[in-house]
Design a protein around this motif. Structure first.
Motif, PDB file in Angstrom:
ATOM      1  N   ALA A  95       0.824  -1.206   0.000  1.00 32.74           N
ATOM      2  CA  ALA A  95       0.000   0.000   0.000  1.00 32.74           C
ATOM      3  C   ALA A  95       0.857   1.254   0.000  1.00 32.74           C
ATOM      4  CB  ALA A  95      -0.914   0.002   1.222  1.00 32.74           C
ATOM      5  N   ALA A  96       0.449   2.230  -0.824  1.00 33.40           N
ATOM      6  CA  ALA A  96       1.129   3.529  -0.853  1.00 33.40           C
ATOM      7  C   ALA A  96       0.617   4.435   0.261  1.00 33.40           C
ATOM      8  CB  ALA A  96       0.924   4.201  -2.204  1.00 33.40           C
ATOM      9  N   LYS A  97      -0.602   4.174   0.721  1.00 30.63           N
ATOM     10  CA  LYS A  97      -1.155   4.956   1.825  1.00 30.63           C
ATOM     11  C   LYS A  97      -2.200   4.109   2.533  1.00 30.63           C
ATOM     12  CE  LYS A  97      -4.514   7.284  -1.190  1.00 30.63           C
ATOM     13  NZ  LYS A  97      -5.002   8.603  -1.666  1.00 30.63           N
ATOM     14  N   LYS A  98      -2.629   4.569   3.677  1.00 30.26           N
ATOM     15  CA  LYS A  98      -3.603   3.833   4.474  1.00 30.26           C
ATOM     16  C   LYS A  98      -4.926   3.728   3.721  1.00 30.26           C
ATOM     17  CE  LYS A  98      -6.028   4.034   8.924  1.00 30.26           C
ATOM     18  NZ  LYS A  98      -6.229   4.819  10.171  1.00 30.26           N
ATOM     19  N   GLY A  99      -5.523   2.531   3.767  1.00 32.77           N
ATOM     20  CA  GLY A  99      -6.818   2.377   3.125  1.00 32.77           C
ATOM     21  C   GLY A  99      -7.189   0.919   2.956  1.00 32.77           C
ATOM     22  N   LYS A 100      -8.324   0.708   2.318  1.00 32.08           N
ATOM     23  CA  LYS A 100      -8.843  -0.637   2.107  1.00 32.08           C
ATOM     24  C   LYS A 100      -8.503  -1.085   0.694  1.00 32.08           C
ATOM     25  CE  LYS A 100     -12.835  -1.800   3.777  1.00 32.08           C
ATOM     26  NZ  LYS A 100     -14.305  -1.879   4.010  1.00 32.08           N
ATOM     27  N   VAL A 101      -7.839  -2.227   0.577  1.00 34.25           N
ATOM     28  CA  VAL A 101      -7.545  -2.801  -0.729  1.00 34.25           C
ATOM     29  C   VAL A 101      -8.611  -3.840  -1.044  1.00 34.25           C
ATOM     30  CG1 VAL A 101      -5.970  -4.558   0.208  1.00 34.25           C
ATOM     31  CG2 VAL A 101      -5.798  -3.897  -2.183  1.00 34.25           C
ATOM     32  N   ARG A 102      -9.061  -3.830  -2.297  1.00 39.49           N
ATOM     33  CA  ARG A 102     -10.123  -4.740  -2.742  1.00 39.49           C
ATOM     34  C   ARG A 102      -9.558  -5.576  -3.879  1.00 39.49           C
ATOM     35  NH1 ARG A 102     -14.481  -1.984  -4.917  1.00 39.49           N
ATOM     36  NH2 ARG A 102     -16.105  -3.147  -3.841  1.00 39.49           N
ATOM     37  N   ILE A 103      -9.687  -6.899  -3.777  1.00 34.84           N
ATOM     38  CA  ILE A 103      -9.056  -7.832  -4.718  1.00 34.84           C
ATOM     39  C   ILE A 103     -10.120  -8.745  -5.299  1.00 34.84           C
ATOM     40  CG2 ILE A 103      -7.272  -9.593  -4.994  1.00 34.84           C
ATOM     41  CD1 ILE A 103      -6.149  -8.431  -2.230  1.00 34.84           C
ATOM     42  N   LYS A 104     -10.176  -8.805  -6.578  1.00 39.55           N
ATOM     43  CA  LYS A 104     -11.156  -9.662  -7.263  1.00 39.55           C
ATOM     44  C   LYS A 104     -10.760 -11.130  -7.137  1.00 39.55           C
ATOM     45  CE  LYS A 104     -14.400 -10.192 -10.660  1.00 39.55           C
ATOM     46  NZ  LYS A 104     -15.772  -9.645 -10.682  1.00 39.55           N
ATOM     47  N   ASP A 105     -11.727 -11.957  -6.796  1.00 42.48           N
ATOM     48  CA  ASP A 105     -11.491 -13.400  -6.754  1.00 42.48           C
ATOM     49  C   ASP A 105     -11.710 -13.970  -8.158  1.00 42.48           C
ATOM     50  OD1 ASP A 105     -11.310 -16.084  -6.371  1.00 42.48           O
ATOM     51  OD2 ASP A 105     -12.987 -16.255  -4.973  1.00 42.48           O
ATOM     52  N   ASN A 106     -10.614 -14.052  -8.903  1.00 40.64           N
ATOM     53  CA  ASN A 106     -10.680 -14.721 -10.211  1.00 40.64           C
ATOM     54  C   ASN A 106      -9.695 -15.894 -10.214  1.00 40.64           C
ATOM     55  OD1 ASN A 106      -8.382 -13.167 -10.167  1.00 40.64           O
ATOM     56  ND2 ASN A 106      -8.485 -12.563 -12.315  1.00 40.64           N
ATOM     57  N   PHE A 107      -9.696 -16.627  -9.106  1.00 39.12           N
ATOM     58  CA  PHE A 107      -8.710 -17.674  -8.869  1.00 39.12           C
ATOM     59  C   PHE A 107      -9.275 -19.081  -9.099  1.00 39.12           C
ATOM     60  CE2 PHE A 107      -7.622 -14.183  -5.738  1.00 39.12           C
ATOM     61  CZ  PHE A 107      -6.690 -13.588  -6.574  1.00 39.12           C
ATOM     62  N   ASN A 108     -10.376 -19.160  -9.831  1.00 38.40           N
ATOM     63  CA  ASN A 108     -10.934 -20.453 -10.249  1.00 38.40           C
ATOM     64  C   ASN A 108     -11.237 -21.376  -9.069  1.00 38.40           C
ATOM     65  OD1 ASN A 108     -10.698 -19.748 -13.023  1.00 38.40           O
ATOM     66  ND2 ASN A 108      -8.525 -20.277 -12.943  1.00 38.40           N
ATOM     67  N   GLY A 109     -11.798 -20.801  -8.010  1.00 37.67           N
ATOM     68  CA  GLY A 109     -12.214 -21.606  -6.873  1.00 37.67           C
ATOM     69  C   GLY A 109     -11.118 -21.951  -5.903  1.00 37.67           C
ATOM     70  N   ARG A 110      -9.908 -21.502  -6.152  1.00 44.40           N
ATOM     71  CA  ARG A 110      -8.785 -21.784  -5.251  1.00 44.40           C
ATOM     72  C   ARG A 110      -8.715 -20.699  -4.176  1.00 44.40           C
ATOM     73  NH1 ARG A 110      -4.760 -20.617  -8.632  1.00 44.40           N
ATOM     74  NH2 ARG A 110      -3.095 -21.796  -7.632  1.00 44.40           N
ATOM     75  N   GLU A 111      -8.493 -21.105  -2.966  1.00 44.73           N
ATOM     76  CA  GLU A 111      -8.503 -20.181  -1.830  1.00 44.73           C
ATOM     77  C   GLU A 111      -7.086 -19.709  -1.533  1.00 44.73           C
ATOM     78  OE1 GLU A 111     -10.453 -17.952   1.056  1.00 44.73           O
ATOM     79  OE2 GLU A 111     -11.350 -19.327  -0.411  1.00 44.73           O
TER      80      GLU A 111
END
Length: 771
Positions: A726-742
């Motif tokens: 992170a460049a600064k404080k905040g919430k990062v949101r990541i798309k789950d496009n991992f084909n069902g893998r956790e």
């Protein structure tokens, strides 16, 4: 272990090693630009530069040439009436179009472009003649150190660099002593050229400028020429040599009246200092600069041609665009060296070219290089305010659709060169610079002030119709129907509508980030009042409310809302998906016969943005195969004559290169928001559009919106690890496009809502995931 499994393991380890080698920093020498001799034309030369100056290294037999350029050498003389845009205003043009007096408007706005000037100027060349019998065999561009080399059959080597720390070029000749070093002015080059004419769309020969012959001089081992140009501009091209034992050194610089009143004395000082240091001493800080440049980010894809093109284009940013140097126009610092002026005057075209040239630096984190154009636009805001007032009759500012280095309107096809929407697209670059750098100081001091003034100009032009929809007086869609009467579309065209909507939504977002709460609603209301995009019943995007694109076309202007804007995305629901599918099916049906090179790299970006990996790589492969010369320069026509396009000519411009570089980024990493205008709604998508044949790929420290640094590795068509800082404080949101893998996260408190992972990070904090 069985032999097959051993082989498979070795192959996998090899792929991983290649990925690590490419993402460790410096580009691997395997991807250097290597060309067999002879090189007999300037546009296939080895490109060198330091932002201010550029050079092209080429030649044959025993002769080497270094074509010379400096970014701010311009003839700014207006063709025709001085400040014609004050007389032939936008409002008057709208009145003539309403009366169907199209020829009058064309004369007003296109006529000024038909002269020789304003134009970018070439700066001549240096020719080095080695003894008879010396034969150049090959040329190389060392990407890691930004050095050009020429190798001779005898073992002689010529090395060249454009210093990253000083405004000087230095060459070293070892293994042979030059018989002669000749400095040629642009007029000398013209006289040597057999026909004295340029290629397609050239401004004509340099002789048409009407300059007096350059004044030449010699002193000891130095030679120079001073060229009197126009409107008080003079420039000096200076070469000095020094022979020391087994090496002959050359130092070259270009000074102008913008540097000093005594441009000759300054040139002599620069070259003498460089020769006193020697090649290796000049090389040391130069290598340090380039080492830092390459450490910013890197990618690795399992396609040698694409990887070489990507690395080369990133190099172009360092060679042709520096923080305190002029930004790249159409040909950057590599102006034509054939006795002619550059195609399309070598100008700043804002209906595609400048925007796309500066669309790939954000993700690679080359913010200083990208700021060259941002600062250029910022520094000319007084001129742009005057243009908005004098031509459009509004407050705020507007940059001309086609302009000179000073920011002067050049005219051209009036539907595009004088279109206000081009300023909205230019404002988008300020927005992107902020989004990717996460530099709130830049936002408050430059991005929002410049862009909001563009917004004020647009609001001054837009008027509500009887349905309450904001409309421009004139509208068009670059470069559809060229400059024919049909090119005046019904306001607002989809291009204008999308450009303005993106502008107002980004202003809403920036206003909120600047705590300008009283301005948020103004921009939100303006965006909403533009109305909906124009589509057929099946969802196909039209040109305007009534006209459909019915033939192949080079400029993707009516679908710009898909890319580079994120106004219509696959994540916006069924209606948006219908629009995307129908529009792209329409473009596919129309074919590519009227496409230029940049059309393919733009379409590659767009297909990646909508998740179509296979079409993205298909278009990228065509670009790399058919629309680049052997030195990597983008040319507009199909050089293979394979039927990819009916255009087979070869004028060189840079934007197609940068679009191709951005296409790689779009396949590897995306971070746009499906809700533009809503602050902090971007989503990081890792490997969102990677084709099957790129089974193993990786990238290191690419940037995402919000200033995040992202690195990731993909093997056997699956993501195996990634990290986000992170460049600064905040919430990062990541798309789950991992084909069902956790993912296995390196931190706790990673939550998931729908298909989005969310986690709060502190400034500088890093989160990693493995599978």
């Amino acid at each position: 272990m069985k032999p097959f499994k051993i082989i498979l393991l070795v192959l996998n380890l090899g792929c991983a090693a290649m990925a690590l080698a490419q993402t460790s920093g410096l580009p691997d020498a395997h991807f250097n630009l290597s060309l067999k001799a002879p090189i007999t034309t300037w546009d296939e030369a080895i490109p060198l530069g330091n932002g201010l100056m550029g050079g092209l290294l080429w030649g044959e037999n025993n002769t080497l040439r270094l074509s010379l350029d400096r970014g701010d050498l311009w003839d700014e003389r207006t063709h025709g009436e001085k400040e014609w845009w004050k007389k032939y205003t936008y409002q008057k043009g709208a009145e003539m179009v309403a009366q169907k007096k199209y020829a009058i408007v064309n004369g007003w706005w296109d006529g000024p472009y038909n002269g020789v000037s304003p134009t970018k100027l070439p700066a001549g060349r240096v020719e080095i003649k080695l003894p008879q019998g010396q034969l150049v065999q090959g040329f190389e561009l060392k990407l890691a150190t930004a050095e050009g080399l020429a190798y001779f059959k005898s073992g002689a080597v010529v090395k060249a660099l454009y210093s990253a720390s000083e405004p000087v070029a230095v060459l070293s000749v070892k293994g042979a002593i030059p018989d002669a070093v000749d400095l040629l002015s642009t007029s000398d080059v013209y006289r040597k050229n057999t026909d004295g004419q340029g290629g397609p769309s050239s401004g004509g020969s340099v002789s048409k400028l009407g300059y007096p012959d350059a004044v030449k001089g010699k002193k000891g081992n130095a030679q120079w020429y001073i060229q009197e140009a126009a409107e008080g501009l003079k420039y000096c091209v200076y070469v000095e040599t020094k022979a020391t034992g087994k090496e002959t050194l050359l130092a070259i610089t270009i000074t102008s009246t913008t540097d000093s009143g005594d441009l000759l004395a300054l040139a002599e000082k620069r070259c003498s200092a460089a020769l006193a240091k020697g090649y290796d001493a000049v090389l040391k800080p130069h290598k340090q600069w380039w080492n830092a440049f390459w450490q910013k980010s890197s990618v690795s894809v399992p396609d040698t041609a694409v990887q070489k093109q990507y690395n080369l284009v990133q190099y172009f940013y360092g060679a042709a665009s520096r923080l305190n140097a002029p930004p790249m126009p159409l040909q950057g610092v590599w102006t034509a060296d054939n006795g002619s002026l550059p195609p399309w005057k070598g100008d700043y075209h804002n209906d595609l070219n400048t925007q796309m040239t500066y669309m790939a630096y954000q993700e690679s984190g080359r913010f200083d290089e990208g700021a060259s154009y941002i600062n250029y636009l910022w520094d000319r805001r007084d001129s742009f305010r005057a243009f908005a007032k004098d031509f459009y009759g509004t407050k705020g500012l507007a940059c001309p659709g086609v302009m000179s280095y000073s920011g002067q309107p050049l005219g051209g096809w009036g539907q595009y060169s004088m279109s206000p929407a081009m300023s909205a697209w230019s404002a988008h670059l300020f927005y992107l610079h902020w989004m990717y750098s996460a530099d709130d100081k830049f936002l408050r001091e430059k991005a929002y002030p410049w862009s909001s003034e563009v917004g004020e100009c647009m609001l001054g032009l837009l008027k509500k119709d009887d349905k309450g929809i904001l409309r421009l007086p004139l509208s068009s869609s670059p470069e559809i129907f060229d400059n024919s009467p049909k090119a005046w579309l019904e306001p607002n065209s989809n291009y204008d509508l999308m450009s303005l909507k993106m502008l107002f939504l980004s202003l809403k977002e920036m206003a909120e980030a600047c705590d300008k709460n009283y301005e948020i609603n103004k921009w939100a209301d303006a965006a909403a009042a533009l109305g909906e995009f124009h589509t057929k019943d099946d969802g196909t995007l039209l040109l305007d409310a009534n006209n459909e694109l019915k033939s192949s076309h080079r400029h993707l202007s009516n679908i710009i809302g898909l890319y580079p804007f994120n106004l219509i995305t696959p994540e916006n629901g069924e209606k948006a998906t219908k629009v995307i599918d129908a529009s792209l099916q329409s473009w596919d049906k129309l074919g590519t016969s009227q496409w230029c090179g940049y059309s393919f790299s733009w379409m590659s970006c767009l297909r990646a943005r909508v998740g179509d990996a296979e079409e993205a790589v298909k278009n990228l492969d065509i670009f790399v195969k058919a629309f680049v010369l052997r030195n990597g320069f983008h040319v507009n026509g199909d050089q293979t004559k394979s039927g990819f396009s009916s255009f087979t000519y070869r004028p060189f411009t840079l934007e197609g290169n940068f679009l191709a570089s951005q296409a790689v980024h779009e396949m590897l990493l995306q971070s746009w928001s499906a809700d533009p205008g809503k602050i902090n709604t971007g989503v990081i998508r890792i490997f969102p559009a990677v084709p099957q044949k790129w089974a193993n790929a990786s990238f290191n420290d690419l940037r995402a919106e919000g200033g995040y640094k992202v690195s990731a590795i993909r093997k056997n068509n699956q993501t195996v690890s990634f990290s986000i800082t992170a460049a600064k404080k905040g919430k990062v949101r990541i798309k789950d496009n991992f084909n069902g893998r956790e993912p296995k996260w390196s931190v706790k408190n990673v939550n998931k809502t729908g298909d989005i992972y969310e986690v709060n990070l502190a400034k500088g904090e890093k989160i990693s995931a493995t599978f």
